[in-house]
Design a protein around this motif. Structure first.
Motif, PDB file in Angstrom:
ATOM      1  N   LYS A  26       0.857  -1.187   0.000  1.00 13.89           N
ATOM      2  CA  LYS A  26       0.000   0.000   0.000  1.00 13.89           C
ATOM      3  C   LYS A  26       0.886   1.226   0.000  1.00 13.89           C
ATOM      4  N   ARG A  66      -4.749   4.970  -6.754  1.00 11.64           N
ATOM      5  CA  ARG A  66      -5.189   3.608  -6.497  1.00 11.64           C
ATOM      6  C   ARG A  66      -4.074   2.627  -6.826  1.00 11.64           C
ATOM      7  N   THR A  67      -4.077   1.476  -6.131  1.00  7.74           N
ATOM      8  CA  THR A  67      -3.022   0.486  -6.316  1.00  7.74           C
ATOM      9  C   THR A  67      -3.611  -0.911  -6.491  1.00  7.74           C
ATOM     10  N   VAL A  68      -2.905  -1.724  -7.263  1.00  2.00           N
ATOM     11  CA  VAL A  68      -3.211  -3.148  -7.405  1.00  2.00           C
ATOM     12  C   VAL A  68      -1.889  -3.891  -7.485  1.00  2.00           C
ATOM     13  N   THR A 113     -11.740   3.135  -9.186  1.00  2.00           N
ATOM     14  CA  THR A 113     -11.584   1.731  -8.804  1.00  2.00           C
ATOM     15  C   THR A 113     -10.677   1.079  -9.825  1.00  2.00           C
ATOM     16  N   ILE A 115      -8.781  -2.783 -10.787  1.00  2.00           N
ATOM     17  CA  ILE A 115      -8.602  -4.204 -10.513  1.00  2.00           C
ATOM     18  C   ILE A 115      -7.753  -4.830 -11.618  1.00  2.00           C
ATOM     19  N   PHE A 116      -7.187  -5.977 -11.321  1.00  2.00           N
ATOM     20  CA  PHE A 116      -6.517  -6.772 -12.350  1.00  2.00           C
ATOM     21  C   PHE A 116      -7.466  -7.888 -12.746  1.00  2.00           C
ATOM     22  N   MET A 123      -5.323  -4.690 -16.679  1.00  2.00           N
ATOM     23  CA  MET A 123      -5.707  -3.815 -15.589  1.00  2.00           C
ATOM     24  C   MET A 123      -6.944  -3.034 -16.038  1.00  2.00           C
TER      25      MET A 123
END
Length: 199
Positions: A26, A66-68, A113, A115-116, A123
């Motif tokens: 994070k 945002r992170t993934v 938002t 997501i993968f 992505m």
């Protein structure tokens, strides 16, 4: 009963199979720091990254980015400061401990938002504050592609992909300013199989 369930402090217990779980990462918005929960060591590690205006676009992770985490790579997109919203996309490699900027998104966004999608190995970023747009990123071609826009702009929407039908659902979220939330009960559906046939 639920009343009997309690969280307990993590113990350094090697009898379970947590080795199969990847680390959890994070970024700390407003800083140049990243937090990593190492599942083998069972502890949080903080790292300061050398973020630079050039080439990364900023020296601190912006609000609403945002992170993934995909394998050992943490993708970081968007965010905003007092002046602008960012289209930036960065990748932090947990093994090499290096961060680099890759192809920017086509649209700047924050509080979106991301997501993968393991089926398409892409992505997906959806919406954001005052944002209708949806994009997918293909790591192999290093390109962003726009999908049809949402009917309702929304920050932090929920996202669900129905693998069997090939439908993408975007649910709820905040219309307007993230700091002055007006929640929407809107649900939108996009048939990705139709997009694949027309591409």
């Amino acid at each position: 009963s639920h009343a009997d369930l309690k969280f307990k402090a993590s113990e350094n217990n090697n009898n379970n199979k947590e080795e199969d779980i990847t680390n959890v990462c994070k970024v700390i918005e407003g800083t140049n720091q990243i937090m990593i929960y190492d599942t083998k060591l069972k502890k949080i590690i903080k790292k300061k990254l050398k973020l630079q205006k050039n080439p990364h676009g900023y020296t601190k992770f912006p609000l609403g980015c945002r992170t993934v985490l995909v394998g050992e790579k943490l993708y970081i997109t968007g965010g905003k400061d007092a002046f602008i919203e960012y289209p930036n996309c960065l990748i932090y490699d947990n093994k090499s401990e290096k961060i680099k900027r890759i192809m920017d998104m086509r649209n700047p966004r924050s509080y979106h938002t991301m997501i993968f999608n393991e089926v398409f190995e892409t992505m997906m970023v959806v919406g954001g504050e005052h944002n209708y747009t949806v994009e997918i990123f293909d790591p192999l071609s290093n390109r962003w592609q726009e999908l049809p826009e949402l009917n309702v702009p929304r920050a932090i929407p929920l996202f669900y992909f129905d693998e069997g039908r090939g439908n993408m659902y975007v649910l709820f979220g905040i219309e307007g300013d993230y700091q002055k939330p007006i929640y929407t009960d809107s649900v939108e559906i996009l048939d990705l199989t139709e997009i694949n046939q027309t591409s």
